[in-house]
Design a protein around this motif. Structure first.
Motif, short mmCIF file in Angstrom:
data_model
loop_
_atom_site.label_atom_id
_atom_site.label_comp_id
_atom_site.label_asym_id
_atom_site.label_seq_id
_atom_site.Cartn_x
_atom_site.Cartn_y
_atom_site.Cartn_z
N ARG A 24 3.85 11.03 7.41
CA ARG A 24 4.18 10.20 6.59
C ARG A 24 3.71 8.73 6.82
N ARG A 25 3.72 8.36 8.22
CA ARG A 25 3.08 7.09 8.87
C ARG A 25 1.48 6.96 8.33
N GLN A 26 0.70 8.13 8.28
CA GLN A 26 -0.77 8.04 7.86
C GLN A 26 -0.71 7.85 6.41
N THR A 27 0.11 8.53 5.89
CA THR A 27 0.11 8.24 4.29
C THR A 27 0.43 6.75 3.85
N ILE A 28 1.49 6.21 4.40
CA ILE A 28 1.72 4.85 4.41
C ILE A 28 0.56 4.11 4.70
N HIS A 29 -0.11 4.19 5.84
CA HIS A 29 -1.30 3.41 6.42
C HIS A 29 -2.21 3.34 5.37
N ALA A 30 -2.55 4.51 4.87
CA ALA A 30 -3.89 4.81 3.77
C ALA A 30 -3.11 4.09 2.40
N ILE A 31 -1.99 4.15 2.13
CA ILE A 31 -1.73 3.34 0.75
C ILE A 31 -1.72 1.98 1.09
N MET A 32 -1.51 1.30 2.23
CA MET A 32 -1.35 -0.07 2.47
C MET A 32 -2.86 -0.62 2.41
N ASN A 33 -3.70 0.35 3.28
CA ASN A 33 -5.06 -0.33 3.11
C ASN A 33 -5.71 -0.28 1.63
N GLN A 34 -5.33 0.51 0.92
CA GLN A 34 -5.82 0.60 -0.50
C GLN A 34 -5.11 -0.71 -1.17
N LEU A 35 -3.99 -0.88 -0.90
CA LEU A 35 -3.29 -2.28 -1.76
C LEU A 35 -4.10 -3.36 -1.07
N HIS A 36 -4.33 -3.38 0.15
CA HIS A 36 -5.10 -4.62 0.70
C HIS A 36 -6.25 -4.86 0.22
N GLY A 37 -6.97 -3.77 -0.10
CA GLY A 37 -8.21 -3.57 -0.61
C GLY A 37 -8.19 -4.22 -2.09
N PHE A 38 -7.32 -3.65 -2.78
CA PHE A 38 -7.06 -4.40 -4.22
C PHE A 38 -6.83 -5.88 -4.18
N ASP A 39 -5.88 -6.25 -3.22
CA ASP A 39 -5.54 -7.54 -3.00
C ASP A 39 -6.72 -8.36 -2.72
N ALA A 40 -7.61 -8.16 -1.89
CA ALA A 40 -9.00 -8.77 -1.53
C ALA A 40 -9.71 -8.90 -2.83
N HIS A 41 -9.96 -7.62 -3.38
CA HIS A 41 -10.73 -7.65 -4.74
C HIS A 41 -10.28 -8.62 -5.65
N GLU A 42 -9.00 -8.81 -5.91
CA GLU A 42 -8.36 -9.57 -6.95
C GLU A 42 -8.39 -11.09 -6.27
N GLU A 43 -8.42 -11.33 -5.15
CA GLU A 43 -8.35 -12.81 -4.63
C GLU A 43 -9.76 -13.38 -4.68
#
Length: 172
Positions: free
Chosen positions: A20-39
């Motif tokens: 579960r922690r690994q899954t949440i970590h992977a999802i958070m990394n993807q979201l941060h990547g989307f955020d950086a792209h949008e910013e």
């Protein structure tokens, strides 16, 4: 794999919590990547307006098939989800500036570019080339391209691996 085998893949609570922690970590990394792209896109738009620059755009390419031996790209792929594409519509609709960029990039570099679309039931592949797309102006001022579904090569999962991707990879 039977249902019992699936249950036995995770044998204890510690393994389940770790997964579960690994899954949440992977999802958070993807979201941060989307955020950086949008910013970054917002920063570019701010700079364009501030300095009155109108003739440039920012586009990404989803995948690059790269030949390490030759040291050059061999194909560019733009991958999209278009679950709403229906055969009775006759066309798939895409952003015109991006399509024009991909068309120009492929012609300039001499590398094939493909739109790869995942629909609800299959994969559709178009080779981006001049004369394929029909350009249309929408009432809100945006310009789109319509790609004819009859010109797409349809594939199911197995065909993507055993036909399209095998052919693409064998060329290189």
């Amino acid at each position: 794999m039977t249902e019992g085998d699936r249950r036995n893949l995770i044998t204890d609570n510690r393994a389940l919590r770790r997964m579960r922690r690994q899954t949440i970590h992977a999802i958070m990394n993807q979201l941060h990547g989307f955020d950086a792209h949008e910013e970054f896109s917002d920063l570019l738009e701010e700079a364009r307006k501030k300095y009155n620059i109108t003739r440039v755009g920012l586009f990404d390419i989803d995948l690059v098939l790269y030949d390490f031996k030759l040291g050059m790209p061999k194909a560019f792929l733009e991958v999209k989800n278009r679950y709403q594409v229906r055969d009775d519509d006759g066309y798939a609709m895409f952003d015109e500036p991006q399509y024009t960029f991909l068309e120009d990039l492929g012609n300039y570099i001499g590398v094939p570019v493909y739109y790869v679309i995942k629909t609800k039931t299959k994969w559709l592949v178009w080779k981006v080339e001049r004369g394929l797309a029909q350009r249309r102006q929408l009432t809100d001022g945006r310009t789109v391209v319509l790609l004819p579904l009859e010109k797409a090569r349809p594939y199911n999962h197995g065909q993507m691996v055993n036909r399209f991707l095998r052919e693409l990879l064998r060329r290189y």
